[in-house]
Design an enzyme around this catalytic site. Structure first.
Site, PDB file in Angstrom:
ATOM      1  N   ASP A  15     -14.665  64.692   0.255  1.00 61.43           N
ATOM      2  CA  ASP A  15     -14.969  63.293  -0.055  1.00 61.43           C
ATOM      3  C   ASP A  15     -15.080  62.483   1.224  1.00 61.43           C
ATOM      4  O   ASP A  15     -15.549  61.351   1.210  1.00 61.43           O
ATOM      5  CB  ASP A  15     -13.863  62.690  -0.931  1.00 61.43           C
ATOM      6  CG  ASP A  15     -14.101  62.996  -2.403  1.00 61.43           C
ATOM      7  OD1 ASP A  15     -15.200  63.474  -2.745  1.00 61.43           O
ATOM      8  OD2 ASP A  15     -13.188  62.750  -3.210  1.00 61.43           O
ATOM      9  N   ASP A  51     -17.325  68.615 -11.139  1.00 56.82           N
ATOM     10  CA  ASP A  51     -16.135  68.145 -10.427  1.00 56.82           C
ATOM     11  C   ASP A  51     -14.860  68.619 -11.117  1.00 56.82           C
ATOM     12  O   ASP A  51     -14.871  69.010 -12.285  1.00 56.82           O
ATOM     13  CB  ASP A  51     -16.178  66.603 -10.389  1.00 56.82           C
ATOM     14  CG  ASP A  51     -15.490  66.029  -9.165  1.00 56.82           C
ATOM     15  OD1 ASP A  51     -14.668  66.734  -8.555  1.00 56.82           O
ATOM     16  OD2 ASP A  51     -15.773  64.858  -8.826  1.00 56.82           O
TER      17      ASP A  51
HETATM   18  C1  GLA Z   1     -14.547  63.053  -6.894  1.00 57.42           C
HETATM   19  C2  GLA Z   1     -15.736  63.539  -6.099  1.00 57.42           C
HETATM   20  C3  GLA Z   1     -16.558  62.367  -5.632  1.00 57.42           C
HETATM   21  C4  GLA Z   1     -17.007  61.564  -6.821  1.00 57.42           C
HETATM   22  C5  GLA Z   1     -15.805  61.133  -7.630  1.00 57.42           C
HETATM   23  C6  GLA Z   1     -16.224  60.459  -8.913  1.00 57.42           C
HETATM   24  O1  GLA Z   1     -13.634  62.398  -6.073  1.00 57.42           O
HETATM   25  O2  GLA Z   1     -15.331  64.343  -5.028  1.00 57.42           O
HETATM   26  O3  GLA Z   1     -17.660  62.795  -4.884  1.00 57.42           O
HETATM   27  O4  GLA Z   1     -17.864  62.341  -7.606  1.00 57.42           O
HETATM   28  O5  GLA Z   1     -14.974  62.233  -7.953  1.00 57.42           O
HETATM   29  O6  GLA Z   1     -15.148  60.065  -9.658  1.00 57.42           O
END
Ligand code: GLA
Length: 741
Positions: A549, A479
């Site tokens: 997300d 990420d």
């Molecule tokens: C980001 C990712 C999510 C999740 C969060 C965790 O927003 O896109 O899928 O992994 O971080 O903090």
């Protein structure tokens, strides 16, 4: 033959029966663009394609003493500023004294089979039988600089890739301020420009604009390719549809700051450029040193936007994604993020994993919160060791337990970040991006680690390698949850600060490269707060990316539809989550959620223990469906049928290359009162003469019937047909599997 060279005329024709790309050496020694488009016959001379208008007196800037030759009215391949062309240039150099104009003159060329690697950068690749490459060498003798322009033509695809390299042969120091990867002048401006733009939670929406005189850009100066603009643009004719007529697609194999631009001039010529964004970019070259640009991919299609997408999909599936993952099935995963957020312990995780296994899932992914003392997003990034409070037995034991259930184990990392509240930050404050004596800008409570420093990359490599080995990790979600501000490296001298952004992303690529070389079996999924770094640079290392997300099935239609313009379906991580959805609070059926998520790499992001027994039965069937068809979804040709940006319905389908099988997805956002009697969906790409069985309807249809008359959709409720109706209400959907009898 795929590259014809006319030595006398100094003319080059790259062609493969699908596209032709033609350029020649101009009177002043630079390169002139002659043609890019559908393949045309090779002939001795193409110079009549360059129609020079004698410049009008008011813009009378011509070459030496020839008023008939002006760069202002000449279509070029790699324009410079200061020689009569006042449009944006592809290159800008500076010496210690200041700006230096350029005059590159053709010096020679080299043709090689296949495609050479680009040093330190992701790029498409090809064997000797799959592509041919030509590198043109140009020299500016007065300043002692050599420019190499490299073009590759792929034998089976309507694709040309381009990149540029500059070498300083001068004893003086030189600064590269701008080095575009590709620039091309198209003869007219009768185009609409398509871009994929948005923001967090609505990434890669399709936007279009007419071209008019002036500059139109999409770009990022965020240190990541970004949620806001994808490194892509396309030009289509006004008459171009999804399935017919001309489109040019341009995509940049890069994950950092980029500029993609069209400029229409006063003679209606359209200049398209793509490369590293020149904003804050300044690369120092000592004598003998080179700078290599990333690669731009140029696609031409006369089969509409869908034809362009299929070319990108085939290219990226066969020549960008790593060999290991080309033909491998991707595991159906369960991710605990939306199920638990930061609130979990070993017992809860094992409960989720066990239930997921019973339902048929294959990989358990432990998301954010497993490390340091991370209970929320204010702490511990950088402290990559197990959170003792939540996981007192440690990660290895957890991984063993998960493996013991018959599931693979995967972990979330955010390697490029550090929380001020972390052990790592206390030990290495000099590792952060930004000047420490300044007020720093935070994003999600975190700071960015300086990946332009090799020390930082090596440290992360050690940490991640140890965890991969100890836990026998199968998967990593990598990420990147904030963009880069305060761009400054504490390790770079003042005259190299302009290198920071590019060096940062090279550091990211370097860590990926080291990890995938050492652990080729580990599947990487890239992520940047959802789809903030969904680009071909990332796909080279991580064959799938977390698309957004936003897991709402209806919102995902637009996101996945837009993403499919360029990126293969199987590269889009897409999960079924709960309702009301966490991003929109919308309620949709479990069926519709899965019907959207099937068109990607499939998984679940919910707590299976909280499902009712009927939902569990449904999930089991969904998983079986995906297992049956995932190879088709990975390898087939994708057709977009109905556009969610234009109406209430979305539809798409994937047809196997041999046309024996297809899977079709259809979605209707809002119910319509008293709809027309029989709604049908016109399909694409089938064998006209083939008799296909539609599982869901228990009937057979000929391919021509399905494509020209259409597939009957389930009957919709109209206020009076309660006995007959097969669907009703908002957020309807259906998926059909078709197979030749
Ligand atoms: C980001 C990712 C999510 C999740 C969060 C965790 O927003 O896109 O899928 O992994 O971080 O903090």
């Amino acid at each position: 033959m795929d590259i014809f060279v006319d030595e006398k005329r100094k003319l080059f024709h790259l062609t493969n029966g699908k596209v032709s790309y033609i350029f020649h050496v101009l009177k002043n020694g630079s390169l002139g663009q002659l043609y890019f488009g559908k393949a045309i016959h090779h002939r001795e001379d193409f110079s009549h394609f360059q129609t020079n208008n004698i410049p009008t007196p008011a813009s009378c800037h011509y070459y030496q003493d020839d008023p008939a030759f002006s760069l202002e009215t000449t279509r070029q391949e790699y324009p410079v500023y200061g020689k009569g062309d006042f449009r944006d240039a592809a290159i800008e150099l500076k010496s210690l004294e200041g700006d230096i104009g350029n005059q590159f003159r053709f010096q020679g060329y080299e043709i090689s089979k296949g495609k050479p690697k680009l040093a330190e950068l992701p790029a498409t690749y090809a064997s000797e039988n799959e592509a041919t490459t030509i590198t043109i060498k140009l020299i500016d003798e007065t300043i002692g600089v050599v420019l190499f322009l490299t073009y590759t033509i792929f034998h089976c695809y309507p694709v040309i890739t381009r990149s540029a390299r500059i070498k300083n042969n001068n004893s003086d120091i030189l600064f590269v301020k701008k080095l575009m990867s590709a620039s091309i002048d198209l003869p007219d401006d009768k185009y609409k420009m398509i871009q994929l733009s948005g923001t967090w939670s609505r990434e890669r929406h399709i936007k279009e604009r007419d071209l008019v005189q002036g500059i139109h850009t999409v770009s990022s100066i965020r240190g990541a390719s970004s949620h806001h603009h994808n490194p892509f643009l396309a030009l289509k004719r006004k008459k171009t549809t999804e399935h017919a007529n001309d489109v040019y697609g341009f995509n940049f194999v890069y994950s950092g700051n980029f500029l993609a631009q069209t400029e229409v001039d006063h003679y209606h010529v359209t200049r398209v450029m793509m490369g590293i964004h020149p904003h804050q970019f300044k690369w120092k070259l000592k004598k003998g040193q080179s700078f290599q640009s990333p690669e731009a991919v140029l696609v031409y299609s006369d089969e509409g936007i869908n034809g362009m997408s299929q070319a990108f999909h085939d290219l990226y599936r066969n020549h960008l994604i790593r060999d290991t993952w080309k033909t491998k099935e991707r595991p159906i995963l369960i991710n605990n993020w939306e199920a638990t957020y930061f609130e979990f312990n070993e017992e809860k995780l094992i409960g989720i994993a066990k239930s997921a296994k019973e339902l048929g899932m294959e990989l358990f992914v432990l998301d954010d919160g497993w490390f340091g003392k991370r209970d929320d997003d204010t702490a511990s990034l950088g402290d990559w060791f197990a959170n003792e409070r939540k996981l007192p037995n440690g990660l290895t034991i957890l991984a063993q337990k998960v493996n013991g259930l018959g599931l693979q184990f995967g972990l979330w990392f955010e390697p490029e970040m550090v929380s001020p509240d972390s052990q790592l930050y206390k030990r290495h404050p000099e590792w952060i991006v930004g000047k420490q004596d300044r007020y720093l800008t935070f994003g999600r409570n975190q700071l960015v680690l300086d990946f332009s420093m090799d020390e930082v990359v090596q440290y992360m490599y050690q940490k991640m390698s140890a965890i991969i080995q100890d836990t026998k990790l199968s998967y990593i979600k990598w990420d990147m949850n904030r963009n880069i501000t305060d761009a400054y490296s504490q390790a770079l001298p003042f005259d190299r600060q302009g290198e920071f952004f590019h060096r940062y992303i090279l550091g990211v690529y370097h860590l990926y490269e080291k990890l995938i070389s050492k652990f080729p079996g580990v599947l990487f999924e890239s992520c940047a707060g959802g789809g903030g770094r969904f680009d071909p640079g990332m796909l080279y290392y991580a064959p799938q990316a977390w698309t957004s997300d936003n897991t709402d099935a209806i919102e995902r239609l637009k996101i996945q539809y837009g993403t499919s313009l360029v990126y293969p379906i199987y590269s889009m991580g897409s999960h079924v989550s709960v309702t009301p959805n966490h991003q929109t609070r919308r309620n949709t059926s479990m069926e519709t959620r899965a019907n959207t998520a099937y068109f990607g790499t499939f998984g679940y992001e919910l707590n299976p223990l909280e499902l009712s027994s009927s939902e569990k039965a449904e999930v089991k069937e969904q998983i079986q469906f995906y297992k049956n068809h995932r190879n088709l979804i990975r390898d087939g040709d994708f057709y977009r049928l109905k556009n969610p940006f234009e109406g209430n319905e979305t539809a798409w389908m994937i047809v196997s290359k041999d046309k024996r099988e297809a899977v079709v997805g259809w979605y209707k956002a809002l119910a319509t009162p008293n709809p027309e009697k029989q709604q049908v969906l016109l399909l694409k790409g089938l064998n006209e003469d083939g008799l296909y069985r539609c599982d869901a309807q228990g009937k057979t249809y000929y391919g021509d019937e399905l494509m020209y008359r259409g597939l009957n959709l389930p009957i919709e409720y109209n206020g009076a047909n309660a006995d007959q109706a097969e669907r009703s209400g908002d957020f309807q959907s259906a998926v059909f599997h078709l197979k030749l009898e």
